[in-house]
Design a protein around this motif. Sequence first.
Motif, mmCIF file in Angstrom:
data_model
loop_
_atom_site.group_PDB
_atom_site.id
_atom_site.type_symbol
_atom_site.label_atom_id
_atom_site.label_comp_id
_atom_site.label_asym_id
_atom_site.label_seq_id
_atom_site.Cartn_x
_atom_site.Cartn_y
_atom_site.Cartn_z
ATOM 1 N N VAL A 52 0.693 -1.031 0.066
ATOM 2 C CA VAL A 52 -0.039 -0.063 0.165
ATOM 3 C C VAL A 52 0.992 1.104 -0.119
ATOM 4 C CG1 VAL A 52 -1.795 1.348 1.263
ATOM 5 C CG2 VAL A 52 -1.750 -1.287 1.230
ATOM 6 N N ILE A 53 0.570 2.084 -0.863
ATOM 7 C CA ILE A 53 1.212 3.615 -0.763
ATOM 8 C C ILE A 53 0.272 4.551 -0.584
ATOM 9 C CG2 ILE A 53 2.337 5.103 -2.052
ATOM 10 C CD1 ILE A 53 3.319 2.981 -3.954
ATOM 11 N N SER A 54 0.490 5.318 0.621
ATOM 12 C CA SER A 54 -0.413 6.099 1.093
ATOM 13 C C SER A 54 0.317 7.613 1.263
ATOM 14 C CB SER A 54 -0.958 5.836 2.485
ATOM 15 O OG SER A 54 0.362 5.795 3.439
ATOM 16 N N GLY A 55 -0.356 8.649 1.555
ATOM 17 C CA GLY A 55 -0.106 9.935 1.657
ATOM 18 C C GLY A 55 -1.318 11.065 2.048
ATOM 19 N N THR A 56 -0.900 12.314 2.130
ATOM 20 C CA THR A 56 -1.950 13.296 2.092
ATOM 21 C C THR A 56 -1.654 14.360 1.284
ATOM 22 O OG1 THR A 56 -1.988 12.769 4.241
ATOM 23 C CG2 THR A 56 -2.994 14.676 3.986
ATOM 24 N N ILE A 57 -2.628 14.834 0.356
ATOM 25 C CA ILE A 57 -2.270 16.343 -0.280
ATOM 26 C C ILE A 57 -2.998 17.250 0.343
ATOM 27 C CG2 ILE A 57 -2.791 17.294 -2.682
ATOM 28 C CD1 ILE A 57 -2.987 14.425 -3.648
ATOM 29 N N ILE A 58 -1.944 18.349 0.503
ATOM 30 C CA ILE A 58 -2.291 19.720 1.164
ATOM 31 C C ILE A 58 -2.176 20.769 0.344
ATOM 32 C CG2 ILE A 58 -1.741 21.123 3.308
ATOM 33 C CD1 ILE A 58 -1.023 18.383 4.716
ATOM 34 N N ARG A 150 3.421 -4.527 3.234
ATOM 35 C CA ARG A 150 4.467 -3.456 3.237
ATOM 36 C C ARG A 150 3.717 -2.288 2.818
ATOM 37 N NH1 ARG A 150 8.397 -4.590 -1.472
ATOM 38 N NH2 ARG A 150 6.544 -5.798 -2.228
ATOM 39 N N THR A 151 4.027 -0.953 3.927
ATOM 40 C CA THR A 151 3.249 0.301 3.442
ATOM 41 C C THR A 151 4.313 1.179 3.357
ATOM 42 O OG1 THR A 151 1.690 -0.371 5.222
ATOM 43 C CG2 THR A 151 1.815 2.214 4.633
ATOM 44 N N TYR A 152 4.167 1.858 2.036
ATOM 45 C CA TYR A 152 5.125 2.976 1.862
ATOM 46 C C TYR A 152 4.168 4.232 1.795
ATOM 47 C CZ TYR A 152 8.036 -0.434 -0.645
ATOM 48 O OH TYR A 152 8.696 -1.565 -0.817
ATOM 49 N N THR A 153 4.920 5.420 2.027
ATOM 50 C CA THR A 153 4.217 6.752 2.210
ATOM 51 C C THR A 153 4.931 7.977 1.600
ATOM 52 O OG1 THR A 153 3.470 8.389 3.615
ATOM 53 C CG2 THR A 153 5.571 7.472 4.203
ATOM 54 N N THR A 154 4.336 8.767 1.143
ATOM 55 C CA THR A 154 4.788 9.962 0.610
ATOM 56 C C THR A 154 4.822 11.095 1.450
ATOM 57 O OG1 THR A 154 2.782 10.977 -0.130
ATOM 58 C CG2 THR A 154 3.813 9.585 -1.826
ATOM 59 N N HIS A 155 4.324 10.929 2.592
ATOM 60 C CA HIS A 155 4.101 11.729 3.864
ATOM 61 C C HIS A 155 3.252 12.980 3.274
ATOM 62 C CE1 HIS A 155 7.125 9.947 6.317
ATOM 63 N NE2 HIS A 155 8.043 9.951 5.326
ATOM 64 N N ASN A 156 3.525 14.144 3.465
ATOM 65 C CA ASN A 156 2.562 15.308 2.822
ATOM 66 C C ASN A 156 2.935 15.762 1.764
ATOM 67 O OD1 ASN A 156 0.881 15.091 5.222
ATOM 68 N ND2 ASN A 156 1.852 16.624 6.481
ATOM 69 N N ILE A 157 1.953 15.952 0.690
ATOM 70 C CA ILE A 157 2.426 16.548 -0.498
ATOM 71 C C ILE A 157 1.856 17.812 -0.502
ATOM 72 C CG2 ILE A 157 1.876 16.392 -3.046
ATOM 73 C CD1 ILE A 157 1.655 13.409 -2.664
ATOM 74 N N HIS A 158 2.590 18.906 -0.312
ATOM 75 C CA HIS A 158 2.053 20.225 -0.271
ATOM 76 C C HIS A 158 2.291 20.753 -1.483
ATOM 77 C CE1 HIS A 158 2.424 20.557 4.155
ATOM 78 N NE2 HIS A 158 3.629 19.813 4.007
ATOM 79 N N LEU A 159 1.224 21.496 -2.018
ATOM 80 C CA LEU A 159 0.860 22.362 -3.374
ATOM 81 C C LEU A 159 0.586 23.578 -2.698
ATOM 82 C CD1 LEU A 159 -1.601 19.759 -5.198
ATOM 83 C CD2 LEU A 159 0.854 19.792 -5.247
ATOM 84 N N THR A 160 1.043 24.556 -3.709
ATOM 85 C CA THR A 160 0.732 25.792 -3.607
ATOM 86 C C THR A 160 0.235 26.410 -5.090
ATOM 87 O OG1 THR A 160 2.894 26.488 -4.202
ATOM 88 C CG2 THR A 160 2.404 26.396 -2.002
#
Length: 163
Positions: A52-58, A150-160
């Motif tokens: 699984v690949i997870s993350g958050t888009i902010i 197995r879990t992979y992450t992108t952490h937070n993806i910051h967009l402006t």
Amino acid sequence: MNSFLRLLIPKAFVVVFVVFIFGSSSLLGELSDMEEVVRWAGYGEEKLSTVVISGTIICNADQNPYSNPHPVSGAEVSVVCGAKRWPRAKGRTDGSGKFAIDVPSHLHGVPNLEKVCHVRVVHLPPTSPCGKAKHNNKSISLSSTDQGIRTYTTHNIHLTPPL
């Protein structure tokens, strides 16, 4: 001599083909059931592993990555791997901007998945203040391994938004 060989080669091919078919009929008979073939190949109903690949888009609407961040819900993300960068799996963010993509089983055995695959923001909802933000590939890192997951992450993806 050439005409003799031209006649002999097609007949020899037919003999070899017939021997191959009848000689391997026991193997074909054992694997003729589609469910058995699928299980034998490792793609049955029983999953052998999960990735699984997870993350958050902010979205940071005011250009400052630390003030007033908003989660982006309804964004489409994809996992891209290799030189051609074809999407391998897709997902959407939920109301809190989080996504979790279950990676297809054919990628589970890829060594150094974190070096080969990235997450790409494919589409942002037009209602988001960052709707026209530039999307770059985001690298992934292994965050946990537990009981075949197995879990992979992108952490937070910051967009402006663009200026």
